[in-house]
Design an enzyme around this catalytic site. Structure first.
Site, PDB file in Angstrom:
ATOM      1  N   ARG A  56      20.794  -6.250  21.098  1.00 38.02           N
ATOM      2  CA  ARG A  56      20.725  -7.244  20.019  1.00 38.02           C
ATOM      3  C   ARG A  56      22.130  -7.741  19.723  1.00 38.02           C
ATOM      4  NH1 ARG A  56      23.656  -4.918  17.087  1.00 38.02           N
ATOM      5  NH2 ARG A  56      23.712  -6.763  15.778  1.00 38.02           N
ATOM      6  N   GLY A  57      22.189  -8.782  18.851  1.00 40.01           N
ATOM      7  CA  GLY A  57      23.478  -9.428  18.599  1.00 40.01           C
ATOM      8  C   GLY A  57      23.583 -10.621  19.536  1.00 40.01           C
ATOM      9  N   ALA A  58      23.985 -11.771  18.973  1.00 35.18           N
ATOM     10  CA  ALA A  58      23.891 -13.022  19.723  1.00 35.18           C
ATOM     11  C   ALA A  58      24.607 -12.985  21.091  1.00 35.18           C
ATOM     12  CB  ALA A  58      24.412 -14.167  18.855  1.00 35.18           C
ATOM     13  N   ARG A 104      13.877 -14.368  22.066  1.00 34.52           N
ATOM     14  CA  ARG A 104      14.260 -14.525  20.646  1.00 34.52           C
ATOM     15  C   ARG A 104      14.693 -15.980  20.445  1.00 34.52           C
ATOM     16  NH1 ARG A 104      17.830  -9.982  17.906  1.00 34.52           N
ATOM     17  NH2 ARG A 104      16.654 -10.678  16.075  1.00 34.52           N
ATOM     18  N   ASP A 248      24.688 -16.517  14.618  1.00 32.95           N
ATOM     19  CA  ASP A 248      23.723 -16.670  15.722  1.00 32.95           C
ATOM     20  C   ASP A 248      23.652 -18.103  16.222  1.00 32.95           C
ATOM     21  OD1 ASP A 248      22.777 -14.166  14.112  1.00 32.95           O
ATOM     22  OD2 ASP A 248      21.996 -14.002  16.152  1.00 32.95           O
ATOM     23  N   ASN A 258      22.757 -16.845  10.462  1.00 34.58           N
ATOM     24  CA  ASN A 258      23.138 -15.455  10.723  1.00 34.58           C
ATOM     25  C   ASN A 258      22.093 -14.546  10.065  1.00 34.58           C
ATOM     26  OD1 ASN A 258      24.996 -13.498  11.857  1.00 34.58           O
ATOM     27  ND2 ASN A 258      25.591 -13.015   9.754  1.00 34.58           N
ATOM     28  N   LYS A 259      22.277 -13.261  10.214  1.00 36.07           N
ATOM     29  CA  LYS A 259      21.322 -12.267   9.722  1.00 36.07           C
ATOM     30  C   LYS A 259      20.888 -12.540   8.283  1.00 36.07           C
ATOM     31  CE  LYS A 259      19.788  -9.657  11.494  1.00 36.07           C
ATOM     32  NZ  LYS A 259      18.411  -9.884  12.050  1.00 36.07           N
TER      33      LYS A 259
END
Ligand code: MRU
Length: 357
Positions: A56-58, A104, A248, A258-259
């Site tokens: 995970r994480g862009a 995603r 992101d 973003n998150k």
């Protein structure tokens, strides 16, 4: 002030390992108590791993997808007889690329990495297999270099003695190494600028509580965990001068996805006179999306909200809504730090100047 950074101390974890014939992904669902790599031998396995948040994480999902294409090319060779030309390979690989891209929706790094793999194929001859492999390697190594650069650029904005708050996980686990926002924090600590680091838990998946404070602990960086809902109070008490987050997707007008929770942090920061910094490589900039309202916000299984660590905490029959990203409008952002430089007070004009070509 000490400018050099000891990367051996401040960057110890690798979430993505190419072994020569398979991709190993550090299973981030199991951290911090179990450190276990999942072996991916097919592109489909990589797509599943991206969707399941094993990786995970862009930037990290872009890198994983690029290796997924390399695996898909090997699968083609193994099952479909001889592929003669790069054009034929491109046609046969396209459905796999679409499957990876659909894993995603919000982080543009996924589509960006796949576009690079497509371009590599389009420019290839008989050497298409080698070129795909080299492109995946380049995507990863350029990301690490960008993070080192952004760490230094972002840290320069931070005055000595500052406290910072971060959200989600933007460290080595979310990138090829070192991290984006967490890279700036690492650099700021290494250079003696940052005295206090706070990390929000990041409900519901707990990227802050399970991943960020774990990474910082391994660096020997003292960090304090807070409940997400403690952020405004933290700002009011004067303990933080910067909120530093990743991204992101960054739009043409400087809006940042973003998150989930980033938007409310940006609002609270402006209210309390705390500065707000977004740190992301140029692979996260999407000039084709004019503003944040056009970004698809991923919604995940409401079940993620029904418990903690597999233990149900919510009565049966309750409904939940689980959007996992939000958009901070550009007017709440003081600086966007990329490897190309710092865009202060981003807007459509400054974004165009930096990224419009
Ligand atoms: O759902 P996640 O954990 O993939 O979300 C990650 C984030 O929102 C990060 O802040 C972002 O991808 C930047 S990571 C360098």
């Amino acid at each position: 002030m000490k400018e050099e950074i000891d990367y051996a101390r401040y960057d110890r974890i690798r979430p993505i390992r190419w072994t020569g014939d398979m991709l190993e992904l550090l299973d981030q669902r199991k951290l911090p108590f179990t450190v276990e790599y999942v072996a991916c031998r097919t592109a489909s396995a990589v797509a599943v791993a991206i969707h399941a948040l094993i990786v995970r994480g862009a930037p990290a999902i872009g890198i994983a997808a690029a290796w997924g294409v390399v695996l898909a090319a090997r699968e083609l060779d193994a099952t479909a007889g001889a592929i003669e030309t790069a054009a034929e390979a491109a046609e046969r690989l396209e459905p796999v690329m679409q499957q990876l891209n659909a894993a995603r929706p919000t982080a543009v790094n996924l589509a960006w990495a796949l576009a690079r793999m497509r371009r590599a194929l389009a420019n290839a001859g008989d050497d298409w297999r080698t070129l795909l492999f080299r492109e995946a390697q380049a995507i990863a190594s350029e990301d690490l270099a960008a993070n080192h650069k952004m760490g230094k650029l972002g840290a320069q904005l931070i005055a000595k003695g500052s406290g910072v708050l971060t959200h989600c996980n933007t460290g080595s686990l979310a990138t090829a190494g070192f991290g984006t926002a967490l890279g700036v924090i690492r650099a700021g600590v290494a250079q003696g600028r940052i005295d206090r680091v706070f990390a929000g838990e990041t409900r519901p998946w707990l990227q802050g509580a399970r991943l960020t404070v774990w990474e910082l602990q391994q660096d020997g960086i003292d960090a304090t965990l807070i409940a997400d809902s403690a952020a405004s109070h933290l700002m009011k008490t004067g303990q933080v001068q910067w909120v530093i987050v990743g991204a992101d997707r960054i739009c043409a007008n400087g809006d940042v996805a973003n998150k989930i929770g980033t938007y409310q942090l940006a609002i609270a920061a402006r209210y309390h006179g705390v500065k707000f910094m977004v740190v992301a490589p140029s692979s996260t900039v999407d000039m084709a999306t004019p503003s944040g309202g056009k970004i698809e916000i991923e919604e995940r299984d409401p079940g993620e909200l029904f418990g903690v660590g597999g233990v149900r905490t919510v009565p049966e029959g309750v409904k939940a809504w689980n959007p996992v990203f939000d958009v901070a409008p550009s007017e709440l952002i003081d600086a966007i730090v990329t490897e190309r430089g710092v865009v202060e007070r981003p807007n459509r004009v400054s974004m165009q100047t930096f990224f419009g070509h």
